[in-house]
Design a protein around this motif. Structure first.
Motif, mmCIF file in Angstrom:
data_model
loop_
_atom_site.group_PDB
_atom_site.id
_atom_site.type_symbol
_atom_site.label_atom_id
_atom_site.label_comp_id
_atom_site.label_asym_id
_atom_site.label_seq_id
_atom_site.Cartn_x
_atom_site.Cartn_y
_atom_site.Cartn_z
ATOM 1 N N ARG A 110 87.558 52.248 49.707
ATOM 2 C CA ARG A 110 88.541 52.662 51.176
ATOM 3 C C ARG A 110 88.862 51.273 51.882
ATOM 4 N NH1 ARG A 110 84.182 56.616 51.244
ATOM 5 N NH2 ARG A 110 83.619 55.906 54.039
ATOM 6 N N SER A 111 88.239 50.581 52.037
ATOM 7 C CA SER A 111 88.841 49.409 52.522
ATOM 8 C C SER A 111 89.600 48.237 52.463
ATOM 9 C CB SER A 111 87.412 48.085 53.679
ATOM 10 O OG SER A 111 86.158 49.653 54.472
ATOM 11 N N LYS A 112 90.206 47.977 54.424
ATOM 12 C CA LYS A 112 91.178 46.909 53.521
ATOM 13 C C LYS A 112 91.157 45.433 53.996
ATOM 14 C CE LYS A 112 95.246 50.238 52.838
ATOM 15 N NZ LYS A 112 94.442 50.898 51.076
ATOM 16 N N THR A 113 90.609 45.639 55.305
ATOM 17 C CA THR A 113 90.642 44.237 55.663
ATOM 18 C C THR A 113 88.661 44.213 55.950
ATOM 19 O OG1 THR A 113 90.468 45.854 58.150
ATOM 20 C CG2 THR A 113 91.832 44.801 57.744
ATOM 21 N N VAL A 114 88.378 43.247 55.563
ATOM 22 C CA VAL A 114 86.754 42.430 56.349
ATOM 23 C C VAL A 114 86.987 41.266 56.997
ATOM 24 C CG1 VAL A 114 85.054 42.343 55.097
ATOM 25 C CG2 VAL A 114 86.258 43.541 53.435
ATOM 26 N N VAL A 115 85.956 41.381 58.415
ATOM 27 C CA VAL A 115 85.531 40.458 58.675
ATOM 28 C C VAL A 115 84.490 39.848 58.353
ATOM 29 C CG1 VAL A 115 85.449 39.417 61.586
ATOM 30 C CG2 VAL A 115 87.493 41.344 60.849
ATOM 31 N N VAL A 116 84.709 38.583 58.357
ATOM 32 C CA VAL A 116 82.885 38.389 58.075
ATOM 33 C C VAL A 116 82.821 36.995 59.543
ATOM 34 C CG1 VAL A 116 81.692 35.862 57.001
ATOM 35 C CG2 VAL A 116 83.690 37.546 55.345
ATOM 36 N N ILE A 117 81.696 38.006 59.912
ATOM 37 C CA ILE A 117 80.836 37.148 60.717
ATOM 38 C C ILE A 117 79.695 36.369 60.618
ATOM 39 C CG2 ILE A 117 79.496 37.453 63.074
ATOM 40 C CD1 ILE A 117 83.041 39.231 63.406
ATOM 41 N N GLY A 118 79.703 34.929 61.762
ATOM 42 C CA GLY A 118 79.186 33.663 60.629
ATOM 43 C C GLY A 118 79.555 32.685 59.324
ATOM 44 N N ILE A 119 80.544 32.830 59.533
ATOM 45 C CA ILE A 119 81.097 32.272 58.469
ATOM 46 C C ILE A 119 81.158 30.492 58.219
ATOM 47 C CG2 ILE A 119 83.678 31.442 59.666
ATOM 48 C CD1 ILE A 119 82.795 31.999 55.367
ATOM 49 N N SER A 120 79.531 29.936 57.644
ATOM 50 C CA SER A 120 80.252 28.784 57.078
ATOM 51 C C SER A 120 80.779 28.351 56.067
ATOM 52 C CB SER A 120 78.106 28.200 57.068
ATOM 53 O OG SER A 120 77.794 27.498 56.679
ATOM 54 N N PRO A 121 80.905 26.614 57.170
ATOM 55 C CA PRO A 121 81.772 25.531 55.667
ATOM 56 C C PRO A 121 80.819 25.155 54.735
ATOM 57 C CG PRO A 121 81.476 24.665 58.089
ATOM 58 C CD PRO A 121 80.928 25.823 58.241
ATOM 59 N N ASP A 122 79.387 25.662 54.770
ATOM 60 C CA ASP A 122 78.579 24.897 53.543
ATOM 61 C C ASP A 122 78.343 25.484 52.198
ATOM 62 O OD1 ASP A 122 76.153 23.954 52.186
ATOM 63 O OD2 ASP A 122 74.457 24.331 53.708
ATOM 64 N N PRO A 123 78.924 25.929 51.391
ATOM 65 C CA PRO A 123 78.937 26.754 50.035
ATOM 66 C C PRO A 123 77.343 26.898 49.990
ATOM 67 C CG PRO A 123 80.152 24.530 49.545
ATOM 68 C CD PRO A 123 79.567 23.825 51.042
ATOM 69 N N GLU A 124 76.598 26.020 50.516
ATOM 70 C CA GLU A 124 74.931 26.834 49.969
ATOM 71 C C GLU A 124 74.557 28.499 50.272
ATOM 72 O OE1 GLU A 124 72.886 25.028 47.105
ATOM 73 O OE2 GLU A 124 74.480 24.338 46.736
ATOM 74 N N ARG A 125 75.217 28.161 51.615
ATOM 75 C CA ARG A 125 75.735 29.381 52.416
ATOM 76 C C ARG A 125 75.424 30.865 52.556
ATOM 77 N NH1 ARG A 125 71.402 29.180 56.165
ATOM 78 N NH2 ARG A 125 72.436 30.629 57.395
ATOM 79 N N PRO A 126 74.880 31.500 52.141
ATOM 80 C CA PRO A 126 75.308 32.948 51.695
ATOM 81 C C PRO A 126 76.371 33.237 52.436
ATOM 82 C CG PRO A 126 72.757 33.782 52.417
ATOM 83 C CD PRO A 126 73.710 31.323 52.041
ATOM 84 N N SER A 127 76.700 33.463 53.544
ATOM 85 C CA SER A 127 78.245 33.624 54.098
ATOM 86 C C SER A 127 79.525 33.246 54.038
ATOM 87 C CB SER A 127 78.140 33.094 55.778
ATOM 88 O OG SER A 127 78.805 31.725 56.156
ATOM 89 N N TYR A 128 79.645 32.148 53.151
ATOM 90 C CA TYR A 128 80.015 30.681 51.849
ATOM 91 C C TYR A 128 80.552 31.614 50.662
ATOM 92 C CZ TYR A 128 83.025 27.078 50.775
ATOM 93 O OH TYR A 128 84.085 26.407 49.693
ATOM 94 N N TYR A 129 79.421 31.665 49.447
ATOM 95 C CA TYR A 129 79.340 32.066 48.591
ATOM 96 C C TYR A 129 79.237 33.893 48.423
ATOM 97 C CZ TYR A 129 74.106 32.005 48.511
ATOM 98 O OH TYR A 129 72.828 32.992 48.294
ATOM 99 N N VAL A 130 79.107 33.749 49.802
ATOM 100 C CA VAL A 130 79.584 36.463 48.970
ATOM 101 C C VAL A 130 81.029 36.396 49.836
ATOM 102 C CG1 VAL A 130 78.919 38.057 50.493
ATOM 103 C CG2 VAL A 130 77.745 36.634 49.534
ATOM 104 N N SER A 131 81.691 35.532 50.986
ATOM 105 C CA SER A 131 82.892 35.636 51.080
ATOM 106 C C SER A 131 83.412 35.124 50.148
ATOM 107 C CB SER A 131 82.948 34.588 52.102
ATOM 108 O OG SER A 131 82.502 34.958 53.138
ATOM 109 N N GLU A 132 83.532 33.994 49.423
ATOM 110 C CA GLU A 132 84.516 33.341 48.287
ATOM 111 C C GLU A 132 84.355 34.482 47.109
ATOM 112 O OE1 GLU A 132 84.341 28.359 46.135
ATOM 113 O OE2 GLU A 132 82.419 30.193 45.900
ATOM 114 N N ARG A 133 83.150 35.454 46.668
ATOM 115 C CA ARG A 133 83.376 35.813 45.791
ATOM 116 C C ARG A 133 84.280 37.103 46.315
ATOM 117 N NH1 ARG A 133 78.378 39.481 42.304
ATOM 118 N NH2 ARG A 133 79.622 40.261 41.118
ATOM 119 N N LEU A 134 84.511 37.768 48.062
ATOM 120 C CA LEU A 134 84.763 39.084 48.255
ATOM 121 C C LEU A 134 86.368 38.945 47.689
ATOM 122 C CD1 LEU A 134 84.284 41.641 49.166
ATOM 123 C CD2 LEU A 134 84.535 41.222 51.252
#
Length: 139
Positions: free
Chosen positions: A18-42
């Motif tokens: 049901r969502s249109k906008t997602v804000v990722v809090i704690g994004i990291s530029p490190d491709p090994e970090r979950p915030s990076y690869y999960v955001s990439e998948r999204l």
């Protein structure tokens, strides 16, 4: 403290659908970090407008998206605040999410703080015990 009800994963998927906008809090530029690869998948699903918030990287681009210092800098309604932070630091995030009128705060696995969840769950919808990257695979 009383036992908290864990939202069912289907509930998490419904929130995401049901969502249109997602804000990722704690994004990291490190491709090994979950915030990076999960955001990439999204982002690869192409179904959501995604914003990144991390004061440490504000002004930089990660995955082609300019990082903002705060949720207050987001120019539209936020459906999901997707949190990748240490559980000790999530209370101010919930307070800011409520202040901006976010629809849901999604605490990624490992970010849960049951005391804070208990304190705020009547003020904003909170999803935890589910990974947004995994759920995005079902969309």
């Amino acid at each position: 403290m009383k036992e908290l009800h864990h939202p069912h994963k289907d509930d998490a998927l419904e929130v995401l659908k049901r969502s249109k906008t997602v804000v990722v809090i704690g994004i990291s530029p490190d491709p090994e970090r979950p915030s990076y690869y999960v955001s990439e998948r999204l982002l690869s699903r192409g179904l959501h407008k995604v914003y990144f918030v991390n004061p440490k990287y504000a002004g930089q681009e990660i995955l082609g998206i300019k990082v903002l210092p705060s949720m207050l800098d987001i120019p539209e309604k936020i459906d999901i605040v997707n949190v990748f932070r240490n559980p000790a630091h999530i209370e101010p995030i919930l307070e800011e999410a409520i202040k901006v009128g976010a629809g849901c705060v999604w605490l990624q696995p490992g970010c849960e703080n049951l005391e804070v969840i208990e304190k705020y769950r009547d003020k904003v919808r909170i999803v935890w015990n589910a990974c947004i990257g995994v759920e995005a695979g079902y969309l």
